[in-house]
Design a protein around this motif. Structure first.
Motif, mmCIF file in Angstrom:
data_model
loop_
_atom_site.group_PDB
_atom_site.id
_atom_site.type_symbol
_atom_site.label_atom_id
_atom_site.label_comp_id
_atom_site.label_asym_id
_atom_site.label_seq_id
_atom_site.Cartn_x
_atom_site.Cartn_y
_atom_site.Cartn_z
ATOM 1 N N LYS A 1 -0.055 4.339 -13.827
ATOM 2 C CA LYS A 1 1.099 3.725 -13.176
ATOM 3 C C LYS A 1 0.951 2.205 -13.150
ATOM 4 C CE LYS A 1 2.098 7.559 -10.044
ATOM 5 N NZ LYS A 1 3.482 7.777 -10.467
ATOM 6 N N LYS A 2 2.102 1.534 -13.167
ATOM 7 C CA LYS A 2 2.115 0.071 -12.980
ATOM 8 C C LYS A 2 2.915 -0.176 -11.706
ATOM 9 C CE LYS A 2 2.237 -0.921 -17.896
ATOM 10 N NZ LYS A 2 3.037 -1.558 -18.960
ATOM 11 N N LEU B 1 -6.472 -0.955 -0.742
ATOM 12 C CA LEU B 1 -6.689 0.493 -0.838
ATOM 13 C C LEU B 1 -6.329 0.992 -2.249
ATOM 14 C CD1 LEU B 1 -5.704 3.147 1.787
ATOM 15 C CD2 LEU B 1 -5.226 3.537 -0.599
ATOM 16 N N PHE B 2 -5.170 0.570 -2.760
ATOM 17 C CA PHE B 2 -4.720 1.063 -4.071
ATOM 18 C C PHE B 2 -5.595 0.520 -5.209
ATOM 19 C CE2 PHE B 2 -0.761 3.608 -4.062
ATOM 20 C CZ PHE B 2 -0.573 3.703 -2.702
ATOM 21 N N VAL B 3 -5.969 -0.759 -5.146
ATOM 22 C CA VAL B 3 -6.804 -1.332 -6.220
ATOM 23 C C VAL B 3 -8.147 -0.609 -6.278
ATOM 24 C CG1 VAL B 3 -8.121 -3.413 -6.876
ATOM 25 C CG2 VAL B 3 -5.691 -3.597 -6.293
ATOM 26 N N ASN B 4 -8.745 -0.373 -5.125
ATOM 27 C CA ASN B 4 -10.073 0.255 -5.103
ATOM 28 C C ASN B 4 -10.031 1.747 -5.376
ATOM 29 O OD1 ASN B 4 -11.462 -2.109 -4.553
ATOM 30 N ND2 ASN B 4 -11.215 -1.894 -2.337
ATOM 31 N N LYS B 5 -9.000 2.425 -4.844
ATOM 32 C CA LYS B 5 -8.983 3.891 -4.932
ATOM 33 C C LYS B 5 -8.432 4.404 -6.263
ATOM 34 C CE LYS B 5 -7.358 7.914 -2.278
ATOM 35 N NZ LYS B 5 -6.658 8.348 -1.065
ATOM 36 N N TYR B 6 -7.599 3.593 -6.915
ATOM 37 C CA TYR B 6 -6.930 4.066 -8.138
ATOM 38 C C TYR B 6 -7.185 3.110 -9.304
ATOM 39 C CZ TYR B 6 -4.578 6.972 -4.688
ATOM 40 O OH TYR B 6 -4.323 7.856 -3.664
ATOM 41 N N TYR C 1 -4.547 2.876 -12.044
ATOM 42 C CA TYR C 1 -3.257 2.228 -11.802
ATOM 43 C C TYR C 1 -3.447 0.718 -11.972
ATOM 44 C CZ TYR C 1 -1.835 6.382 -8.990
ATOM 45 O OH TYR C 1 -1.531 7.632 -8.529
ATOM 46 N N HIS C 2 -2.381 0.046 -12.405
ATOM 47 C CA HIS C 2 -2.417 -1.416 -12.317
ATOM 48 C C HIS C 2 -1.535 -1.835 -11.144
ATOM 49 C CE1 HIS C 2 -3.680 -5.240 -14.162
ATOM 50 N NE2 HIS C 2 -2.716 -5.672 -13.366
ATOM 51 N N ILE C 3 -2.099 -2.656 -10.274
ATOM 52 C CA ILE C 3 -1.381 -3.093 -9.070
ATOM 53 C C ILE C 3 -0.919 -4.537 -9.256
ATOM 54 C CG2 ILE C 3 -1.558 -3.470 -6.570
ATOM 55 C CD1 ILE C 3 -1.812 -0.474 -7.588
ATOM 56 N N TYR C 4 0.397 -4.727 -9.170
ATOM 57 C CA TYR C 4 0.990 -6.055 -9.243
ATOM 58 C C TYR C 4 1.425 -6.432 -7.835
ATOM 59 C CZ TYR C 4 1.143 -5.054 -14.211
ATOM 60 O OH TYR C 4 0.790 -4.730 -15.486
ATOM 61 N N ASN C 5 0.820 -7.476 -7.298
ATOM 62 C CA ASN C 5 1.126 -7.912 -5.934
ATOM 63 C C ASN C 5 2.089 -9.091 -5.997
ATOM 64 O OD1 ASN C 5 1.127 -8.948 -3.336
ATOM 65 N ND2 ASN C 5 -1.028 -9.594 -3.366
ATOM 66 N N LEU C 6 3.352 -8.837 -5.650
ATOM 67 C CA LEU C 6 4.368 -9.911 -5.665
ATOM 68 C C LEU C 6 4.552 -10.447 -4.250
ATOM 69 C CD1 LEU C 6 7.865 -9.809 -7.337
ATOM 70 C CD2 LEU C 6 7.585 -10.613 -4.996
ATOM 71 N N ASP C 7 4.378 -11.768 -4.107
ATOM 72 C CA ASP C 7 4.508 -12.355 -2.769
ATOM 73 C C ASP C 7 4.983 -13.800 -2.908
ATOM 74 O OD1 ASP C 7 2.972 -11.451 0.160
ATOM 75 O OD2 ASP C 7 3.743 -13.494 -0.072
ATOM 76 N N LYS C 8 5.843 -14.186 -1.996
ATOM 77 C CA LYS C 8 6.355 -15.572 -1.988
ATOM 78 C C LYS C 8 5.347 -16.537 -1.371
ATOM 79 C CE LYS C 8 10.216 -18.199 -0.007
ATOM 80 N NZ LYS C 8 11.388 -18.117 0.886
ATOM 81 N N LEU C 9 4.371 -16.005 -0.656
ATOM 82 C CA LEU C 9 3.426 -16.818 0.114
ATOM 83 C C LEU C 9 4.161 -17.707 1.120
ATOM 84 C CD1 LEU C 9 0.804 -17.752 -2.646
ATOM 85 C CD2 LEU C 9 0.746 -15.847 -1.034
ATOM 86 N N THR C 10 4.897 -17.053 1.997
ATOM 87 C CA THR C 10 5.485 -17.769 3.128
ATOM 88 C C THR C 10 4.351 -18.098 4.097
ATOM 89 O OG1 THR C 10 5.782 -15.799 4.496
ATOM 90 C CG2 THR C 10 7.574 -16.338 2.951
ATOM 91 N N TYR C 11 4.693 -18.609 5.262
ATOM 92 C CA TYR C 11 3.660 -18.902 6.267
ATOM 93 C C TYR C 11 2.810 -17.664 6.562
ATOM 94 C CZ TYR C 11 5.956 -16.048 9.708
ATOM 95 O OH TYR C 11 6.445 -14.945 10.361
ATOM 96 N N ALA C 12 3.385 -16.454 6.364
ATOM 97 C CA ALA C 12 2.670 -15.214 6.714
ATOM 98 C C ALA C 12 1.840 -14.661 5.553
ATOM 99 C CB ALA C 12 3.670 -14.153 7.170
ATOM 100 N N ASP D 1 -0.504 8.414 1.301
ATOM 101 C CA ASP D 1 -0.086 9.831 1.360
ATOM 102 C C ASP D 1 1.407 9.985 1.076
ATOM 103 O OD1 ASP D 1 -2.599 10.781 1.882
ATOM 104 O OD2 ASP D 1 -2.334 10.894 4.049
ATOM 105 N N VAL D 2 2.215 9.118 1.666
ATOM 106 C CA VAL D 2 3.667 9.230 1.451
ATOM 107 C C VAL D 2 3.988 8.947 -0.017
ATOM 108 C CG1 VAL D 2 5.922 8.228 2.038
ATOM 109 C CG2 VAL D 2 4.259 8.674 3.850
ATOM 110 N N PHE D 3 3.340 7.931 -0.584
ATOM 111 C CA PHE D 3 3.598 7.578 -1.993
ATOM 112 C C PHE D 3 3.262 8.759 -2.906
ATOM 113 C CE2 PHE D 3 2.205 5.905 -6.116
ATOM 114 C CZ PHE D 3 3.330 5.183 -6.491
ATOM 115 N N HIS D 4 2.133 9.407 -2.658
ATOM 116 C CA HIS D 4 1.685 10.461 -3.582
ATOM 117 C C HIS D 4 2.222 11.844 -3.245
ATOM 118 C CE1 HIS D 4 -1.351 7.369 -4.690
ATOM 119 N NE2 HIS D 4 -1.114 7.884 -5.868
ATOM 120 N N LYS D 5 2.496 12.101 -1.961
ATOM 121 C CA LYS D 5 2.847 13.478 -1.581
ATOM 122 C C LYS D 5 4.212 13.610 -0.905
ATOM 123 C CE LYS D 5 -1.307 13.885 0.636
ATOM 124 N NZ LYS D 5 -2.297 14.447 1.506
ATOM 125 N N GLY D 6 4.859 12.479 -0.607
ATOM 126 C CA GLY D 6 6.132 12.531 0.116
ATOM 127 C C GLY D 6 7.236 13.121 -0.743
#
Ligand code: NAD
Ligand code: DAU
Length: 352
Positions: free
Chosen positions: A4-5, A22-27, A30-41, A236-241
């Motif tokens: 998965k991507k 969790l996803f990077v280490n456990k799977y 899978y390739h994990i793409y982290n999209l973030d604007k990098l706001t103050y948070a 769990d929801v992602f894989h089994k929901g």
């Protein structure tokens, strides 16, 4: 397991960083793409431990920019979305609601449109997972719980924007047959939470001997869950929901604000070697939050019974771990509160 991507949005924020880890280490497949604007948070220091993993890519982008989001789907061929990016603080939504409309509503619809276009020829193996909040259900009185079937009744600009985004996700499922799943979680606590939220704000203020601003009488009730347990639930929801369904996530762990604050004060007295009761003296009752929801409480039986999820930590252990983390990571806290890290990102990503 398929390759998965997965596009995870908001992965530099509080909950998102725990989900990305969790996803990077456990799977590893899978390739994990982290999209973030990098706001103050958003703070990439939340995930330095996985930043060089071969199955991880960071993308700095703003969900409000529809063209860029479409281009990213073309470029990377995402197979799934786990959408956490949001403006998340109720007090900020009261002073600046339009930021919440833009990111939480427009940003979510942009993401849905991009997925709809990119996945149009084959929806069957794609999933759009929208991470939402229990605040969409409104406010409870003294008894009862939020069920998945509880009608939406959002009361703050933040919860109204999250409710609107949930409605759009369901509408895209119904209208365009995008495979979606939604979860609605209660209050999270744990490492890496921006210190505008109650738990890290109060830990930091106690450490610095500053007043603890308790809104109203401190009688409002929240249902607290350790952030890593939320990340496990999302897995769990992602894989089994079941597609098209909603899952409520919570710890059956209700506290009035004042009782929770006293627990934090007591633990901090011990940690700082202060006399018992010293930190409590910092409590200062201030004007209540406008429209302050009285009580949230999640009935988490559906996810527990159907997907086999349950919290791994008791609250007493979770809050101790949380206090330890903030006390052991004072550099993180000082950088975040002084804004140093944002100056760094502004320079680092000046061309974007
Ligand atoms: P957060 O504020 O810590 O992080 C939000 C992240 O989204 C940040 O990294 C920020 O940079 C990013 N972001 C904001 N606007 C963006 C935009 N326009 N484009 C791209 N990225 C953007 O939030 P959090 O507390 O981690 O919450 C994550 C999600 O979980 C939210 O959707 C929130 O509604 C939901 N939620 C939070 C809680 C809680 O207790 N914190 C509980 C239930 C649900
Ligand atoms: O229920 C899930 C929601 O929990 C998430 O969707 C939100 O993103 C998250 O911010 C959180 O919302 P709350 O408003 O419940 O969290 P907050 O930490 O802001 O406040 C918790 C309670 O403490 C709330 O009743 C308000 C009160 N409070 C908060 C602050 C920051 C105070 O009394 N004093 C404070 O200074």
């Amino acid at each position: 397991m398929t390759n998965k991507k997965i596009l995870i949005t908001g992965g530099a924020g509080f909950i998102g960083s725990h989900v990305v880890r969790l996803f990077v280490n456990k799977y590893p497949d899978y390739h994990i793409y982290n999209l973030d604007k990098l706001t103050y948070a958003g703070n990439l220091k939340n995930i330095t431990d996985i930043e060089n993993a071969p199955n991880y890519t960071f993308i700095k982008a703003d969900l409000v920019d529809a063209i860029e989001i479409n281009n990213l789907f073309d470029k990377y061929g995402f197979t799934d979305v786990i959408h956490l990016a949001a403006e998340s603080h109720v007090d900020r939504s009261i002073t600046n609601p339009m930021d919440f409309v833009m990111t939480n509503v427009v940003g979510t619809v942009n993401l849905l449109n991009a997925a709809k276009t990119a996945w149009k020829d084959n929806m069957s193996d794609k999933l759009f997972y929208h991470v939402s909040t229990d605040e969409v259900y409104g406010s409870l009185h003294d008894d009862g719980f939020f069920l998945e079937s509880t009608p939406y009744d959002p009361q703050s600009p933040y919860s109204a924007s999250k409710a609107a985004s949930d409605h759009f996700v369901r509408a895209y499922h119904n209208t365009y047959k995008i495979r979606v799943v939604i979860s609605n979680c209660s209050n999270n606590y744990g490492p890496n939470q921006f210190p505008e939220k109650l738990v890290p704000l109060f830990i930091n203020n106690i450490r610095n001997n500053k007043p603890l601003p308790v809104y109203g009488k401190g009688e409002n009730v929240r249902d607290w869950l350790y952030v890593v347990d939320h990340a496990r639930a999302i897995d769990d929801v992602f894989h089994k929901g079941n597609v098209g369904e909603t899952y409520n996530i919570g710890g059956f762990n209700e506290w009035t604000n004042i009782d929770l604050i006293k627990v934090i004060c007591k633990a901090m007295d011990k940690r700082l070697g202060r006399h018992e009761g010293e930190s409590e003296k910092l409590i200062s009752y201030v004007t209540d939050r406008a429209g302050h929801d009285l009580r949230y409480a999640i009935d988490a039986n559906k996810i527990m019974n159907e997907l086999g999820w349950k919290p791994s930590l008791q609250f007493e252990e979770g809050i101790e771990k949380t206090i330890d983390w903030y006390m052991d990571n004072q550099v993180w806290m000082d950088e975040v509160t002084s804004g140093d890290y944002q100056n760094y990102y502004n320079k680092m990503y000046a061309s974007h």
